[in-house]
Design an enzyme around this catalytic site. Structure first.
Site, PDB file in Angstrom:
ATOM      1  N   GLN A  95      12.626 -38.722 -19.669  1.00  0.00           N
ATOM      2  CA  GLN A  95      11.207 -38.860 -19.336  1.00  0.00           C
ATOM      3  C   GLN A  95      10.358 -37.772 -19.981  1.00  0.00           C
ATOM      4  O   GLN A  95       9.146 -37.709 -19.753  1.00  0.00           O
ATOM      5  CB  GLN A  95      11.036 -38.814 -17.816  1.00  0.00           C
ATOM      6  CG  GLN A  95      11.709 -39.974 -17.096  1.00  0.00           C
ATOM      7  CD  GLN A  95      11.642 -39.845 -15.581  1.00  0.00           C
ATOM      8  OE1 GLN A  95      10.919 -39.025 -15.037  1.00  0.00           O
ATOM      9  NE2 GLN A  95      12.423 -40.669 -14.891  1.00  0.00           N
ATOM     10  N   HIS A 168      11.425 -36.538 -14.099  1.00  0.00           N
ATOM     11  CA  HIS A 168      10.479 -36.157 -13.042  1.00  0.00           C
ATOM     12  C   HIS A 168       9.668 -34.910 -13.374  1.00  0.00           C
ATOM     13  O   HIS A 168       9.571 -33.985 -12.590  1.00  0.00           O
ATOM     14  CB  HIS A 168      11.205 -35.991 -11.704  1.00  0.00           C
ATOM     15  CG  HIS A 168      11.823 -37.242 -11.187  1.00  0.00           C
ATOM     16  ND1 HIS A 168      12.418 -37.322  -9.953  1.00  0.00           N
ATOM     17  CD2 HIS A 168      11.946 -38.478 -11.737  1.00  0.00           C
ATOM     18  CE1 HIS A 168      12.891 -38.545  -9.761  1.00  0.00           C
ATOM     19  NE2 HIS A 168      12.617 -39.259 -10.839  1.00  0.00           N
ATOM     20  N   GLU A 261       5.047 -44.855  -3.220  1.00  0.00           N
ATOM     21  CA  GLU A 261       4.071 -44.637  -2.160  1.00  0.00           C
ATOM     22  C   GLU A 261       2.746 -44.099  -2.656  1.00  0.00           C
ATOM     23  O   GLU A 261       2.687 -43.352  -3.641  1.00  0.00           O
ATOM     24  CB  GLU A 261       4.642 -43.707  -1.088  1.00  0.00           C
ATOM     25  CG  GLU A 261       5.049 -42.339  -1.573  1.00  0.00           C
ATOM     26  CD  GLU A 261       5.790 -41.540  -0.503  1.00  0.00           C
ATOM     27  OE1 GLU A 261       6.771 -42.082   0.069  1.00  0.00           O
ATOM     28  OE2 GLU A 261       5.394 -40.396  -0.241  1.00  0.00           O
ATOM     29  N   TYR A 271       5.047 -34.160   2.653  1.00  0.00           N
ATOM     30  CA  TYR A 271       5.162 -35.619   2.562  1.00  0.00           C
ATOM     31  C   TYR A 271       6.602 -36.124   2.646  1.00  0.00           C
ATOM     32  O   TYR A 271       6.841 -37.308   2.484  1.00  0.00           O
ATOM     33  CB  TYR A 271       4.423 -36.103   1.312  1.00  0.00           C
ATOM     34  CG  TYR A 271       2.927 -35.996   1.528  1.00  0.00           C
ATOM     35  CD1 TYR A 271       2.189 -37.080   1.959  1.00  0.00           C
ATOM     36  CD2 TYR A 271       2.279 -34.769   1.399  1.00  0.00           C
ATOM     37  CE1 TYR A 271       0.833 -36.970   2.228  1.00  0.00           C
ATOM     38  CE2 TYR A 271       0.930 -34.640   1.673  1.00  0.00           C
ATOM     39  CZ  TYR A 271       0.210 -35.743   2.088  1.00  0.00           C
ATOM     40  OH  TYR A 271      -1.129 -35.619   2.379  1.00  0.00           O
ATOM     41  N   TYR A 282      19.824 -44.009  -5.297  1.00  0.00           N
ATOM     42  CA  TYR A 282      20.312 -44.980  -6.274  1.00  0.00           C
ATOM     43  C   TYR A 282      21.786 -45.307  -6.085  1.00  0.00           C
ATOM     44  O   TYR A 282      22.261 -46.360  -6.499  1.00  0.00           O
ATOM     45  CB  TYR A 282      20.052 -44.467  -7.695  1.00  0.00           C
ATOM     46  CG  TYR A 282      18.587 -44.472  -8.057  1.00  0.00           C
ATOM     47  CD1 TYR A 282      17.905 -45.664  -8.258  1.00  0.00           C
ATOM     48  CD2 TYR A 282      17.881 -43.284  -8.179  1.00  0.00           C
ATOM     49  CE1 TYR A 282      16.561 -45.675  -8.578  1.00  0.00           C
ATOM     50  CE2 TYR A 282      16.535 -43.277  -8.502  1.00  0.00           C
ATOM     51  CZ  TYR A 282      15.885 -44.485  -8.699  1.00  0.00           C
ATOM     52  OH  TYR A 282      14.541 -44.484  -9.012  1.00  0.00           O
TER      53      TYR A 282
END
Length: 391
Positions: A95, A168, A261, A271, A282
């Site tokens: 990523q 991430h 979310e 959170y 996963y």
């Protein structure tokens, strides 16, 4: 140095500081959408892993980043796209790569732009996954004679600690409506636990001064260090952030297997990730769902199956009156849609209204001054799309 806003204005006949009129060339390739779509779409640029698009104040020109480490400056009025130099070296893979882009609140006078990227830093292992972190920098954008350059690019922030992971990074940028603060998302780098630790800035939403230093009045400012940067925590991979018209801040993030979310942000709130999630790991392991008494801030809405969000914005224009004040989400999963969501800030809740399907996954979106939308498709053969109301 002459800010790019002034140079761009001289090329497009748009007055710097005025609301731009987007004059889109008539040779854009029409994009076939599903029957009943509220959008008419045309494609104007081919992109290689496009990641973010931002609209230049005053001119309506676009700055578009590509994950591999390149960027383009695009003039909708002429159809020209110019290469951008002066970019940082990126650690490409997974990523990671070149990330978000944003024009500074005082761009008309300063010419300053902000960038994020994945950076290889510190001693690197001889084999295996390199040590990486997300970083942010700012510099002046100068455009002339068919090319652009970011001059004086200076790093102002990075994730701590470095992690041997390719995922991430998050690294989304947003300025406060008053232009005083920079909000920056910092993913937990696929590690989980750092999101609950106040000793790192991983898995956090951060509030910074425009120079990257911690903003005064942050919830944990008294603790100093990276802890002073934190605005909220317990996040996973935060890929959307915007202020609602009422001034409340909202954030959108990826869950694991299920549990994407949308959150109404409260300063200092936790959170829940990875202690609570409305998805599972996963490998199939259960993660306890949120409950009323778990002590964590709850999502306003969650998705299972996931939508794999790439970006979000609150629509403010008048060209699509049915979207005004609502969230539009660029979705990257098999959904490959713009997802429309209505929020209730007073109640802290949200409701999905509709999904508008597109031919490819969608990575980023931006609203032009005339209320039309620019959308970046995800992947190695993506395009820049311009959306106007359906005929």
């Amino acid at each position: 140095m002459i800010p790019a806003a002034l140079l761009g204005a001289s090329c497009t006949s748009a007055a710097t500081g005025d609301s731009e009129v987007v004059a889109v060339p008539s040779d854009g390739t029409p994009v076939e959408l599903e029957a009943g779509s509220p959008f008419s779409a045309r494609a104007y640029l081919n992109l290689t892993e496009g990641w973010a698009v931002a609209v230049e104040p005053g001119t309506g020109n676009l700055l578009i980043t590509e994950k591999g480490g390149t960027a383009k400056y695009y003039n909708p009025a002429t159809g020209e796209d110019w290469p951008v130099s002066g970019l940082p070296p990126v650690s490409y893979g997974g990523q990671g790569g070149l990330g978000d882009v944003a024009f500074a609140p005082d761009y008309a006078s300063s010419g300053m732009v902000y960038l994020t990227w994945a950076q290889a830093a510190g001693p690197q292992p001889a084999g295996g996954e390199p040590m990486r972190r997300a970083a942010a920098a700012r510099g002046r954008l100068l455009c002339a004679a068919g090319s652009c350059e970011i001059v004086g690019l200076t790093e102002i922030w990075h994730q701590q600690p470095m992690i041997a992971s390719a995922g991430h990074f998050s690294h989304k940028l947003l300025f406060s409506p008053d232009g005083r603060y920079l909000y920056l998302t910092s993913g937990e780098r696929m590690q989980g636990d750092p999101a609950q630790s106040l000793s790192t800035n991983l898995g956090k939403l951060l509030r910074l001064n425009l120079d990257g230093t911690p903003a005064e009045g942050n919830p944990f400012a008294a603790q100093g260090g990276v802890t002073a940067q934190i605005w909220s925590y317990g996040h996973r991979n935060l890929l959307g952030i915007d202020f609602a018209p009422d001034g409340r801040l909202w954030e959108l993030e990826h869950g694991p297997r299920g549990g994407d979310e949308l959150n109404l942000i409260t300063p200092g709130a936790n959170y829940g990730w990875p202690v609570r999630s409305n998805g599972n790991d996963y490998d199939g392991d259960d993660i306890p769902d949120h409950t009323a008494d778990d002590g964590f801030a709850k999502p306003a809405i969650f998705w299972d199956p996931v939508i794999a969000p790439g970006d979000m914005l609150f629509y403010r224009g008048s060209l699509f009156p049915q979207f005004r004040g609502q969230v539009l989400i660029a979705a990257m999963s098999s959904v490959q849609s713009i997802v429309q969501v209505r929020v209730d800030s007073a109640a802290g809740t949200a409701t999905e209204v509709a999904r508008y399907r597109f031919p490819q996954r969608l990575r980023s979106l931006a609203e032009a001054a005339d209320g039309s939308l620019w959308v970046v498709e995800d992947g190695p053969r993506g395009r820049l799309l311009h959306l106007t109301p359906a005929d």
